[in-house]
Design an enzyme around this catalytic site. Structure first.
Site, PDB file in Angstrom:
ATOM      1  N   CYS A 127      -2.484  46.458  24.879  1.00  0.00           N
ATOM      2  CA  CYS A 127      -2.777  47.494  23.717  1.00  0.00           C
ATOM      3  C   CYS A 127      -1.754  47.377  23.209  1.00  0.00           C
ATOM      4  CB  CYS A 127      -3.087  48.923  24.479  1.00  0.00           C
ATOM      5  SG  CYS A 127      -3.054  50.134  23.810  1.00  0.00           S
ATOM      6  N   CYS A 128      -0.558  47.627  23.003  1.00  0.00           N
ATOM      7  CA  CYS A 128       0.506  47.595  21.828  1.00  0.00           C
ATOM      8  C   CYS A 128       0.409  46.554  21.517  1.00  0.00           C
ATOM      9  CB  CYS A 128       1.734  47.199  22.564  1.00  0.00           C
ATOM     10  SG  CYS A 128       2.175  49.116  23.237  1.00  0.00           S
ATOM     11  N   CYS A 208       2.060  56.123  20.066  1.00  0.00           N
ATOM     12  CA  CYS A 208       0.565  56.803  20.448  1.00  0.00           C
ATOM     13  C   CYS A 208       0.468  57.814  21.118  1.00  0.00           C
ATOM     14  CB  CYS A 208       0.046  55.169  21.236  1.00  0.00           C
ATOM     15  SG  CYS A 208      -0.239  54.516  19.490  1.00  0.00           S
ATOM     16  N   CYS A 211       0.604  57.880  25.086  1.00  0.00           N
ATOM     17  CA  CYS A 211       2.055  56.962  25.712  1.00  0.00           C
ATOM     18  C   CYS A 211       2.980  58.008  25.603  1.00  0.00           C
ATOM     19  CB  CYS A 211       1.236  55.338  25.916  1.00  0.00           C
ATOM     20  SG  CYS A 211       0.507  54.308  26.261  1.00  0.00           S
ATOM     21  N   CYS A 234       7.484  48.796  22.679  1.00  0.00           N
ATOM     22  CA  CYS A 234       5.552  48.222  22.167  1.00  0.00           C
ATOM     23  C   CYS A 234       5.726  47.005  22.140  1.00  0.00           C
ATOM     24  CB  CYS A 234       5.124  48.989  20.656  1.00  0.00           C
ATOM     25  SG  CYS A 234       6.342  48.328  19.681  1.00  0.00           S
TER      26      CYS A 234
END
Length: 242
Positions: A127-128, A208, A211, A234
């Site tokens: 995702c990062c 984000c 998180c 990240c």
């Protein structure tokens, strides 16, 4: 806010040695480090990367005092708090920043790899990567160097960061490497900088939304990031952005 400049590759041969710059700037003030980056590479070839998080205003203030027209890259991941987006706009106005570039993930990558917006839960590293690492690599293509706000007092992988380091085809400047928490607080106080709106709600470090969590008394600021996971970064600082 401006749009991203054309993506031009930077010639590695044009860069001075990172270790030589690090030795020269090892005891320099944050403002001196930023001024040296601009002097060495040129304003149009150096960018400051900011999350507009809970400590971001301090670095942005120092940069604005040096030159408010230095390009600022902001990664709008699609998962940010509305308060962070509002804070970005507040700081642009407060500090007189003239070149803030909001960069978003590639839509095709999102639809292919995260169609249900659940990747943060099943694979936060991936995702990062698609929301931060890959967009930043793309955004930095026109630049010969970039500035970030990591501090040694944050610990972990940040405990031994130099003031200047090699980032492949570009240089990476860490002007806050040597600063203390007290010095950060002093910049906020003397500059009358507004705090991030979520600080009052217990967030010491904001990234984000899925998180980031509030920090309990006695916890370090970044303990609220990726809570319950071994993940602490990240990815934009754990690999070269070239």
């Amino acid at each position: 806010m401006s749009t991203l400049a054309p993506e031009l590759a930077v010639a590695p041969a044009a860069l001075p040695a990172a270790d030589a710059l690090d030795r020269a700037l090892r005891t320099a003030s944050p403002a001196e480090v930023i001024a040296a980056a601009v002097r060495t590479l040129g304003r149009e070839k150096v960018a400051l990367v900011s999350s507009f998080g809970t400590e971001s205003a301090a670095l942005l203030k120092v940069m604005a005092d040096v030159d408010p027209a230095i390009p600022v890259v902001f990664l709008d991941t699609g998962w940010l708090f509305e308060e962070t987006l509002a804070y970005r706009d507040t700081l642009i106005k407060t500090l007189g920043l003239t070149d803030v570039r909001s960069i978003k993930p590639d839509e095709e990558a999102l639809s292919r790899q995260d169609p249900d917006r659940e990747l943060w839960f099943t694979d936060p590293d991936a995702c990062c990567r698609i929301r931060k690492v890959e967009p930043l690599a793309r955004a930095l293509k026109p630049f010969a160097g970039w500035i970030n706000g990591r501090k040694r007092f944050q610990g972990g992988a940040r405990a031994d960061i130099p003031v200047v380091e090699d980032d492949g085809v570009r240089l990476k400047f860490n002007p806050f490497a040597n600063v203390s928490r007290e010095e950060i607080e002093a910049i906020y106080t003397l500059g009358r900088l507004p705090p991030h709106p979520l600080v009052a709600s217990g967030y010491q470090s904001v990234g984000c939304m899925p998180c980031s969590s509030r920090s309990a008394a006695g916890e370090d600021a970044r303990d609220g990031r990726w809570r319950g996971r071994a993940k602490t970064e990240c990815g934009i600082h754990t690999m070269k952005m070239s």
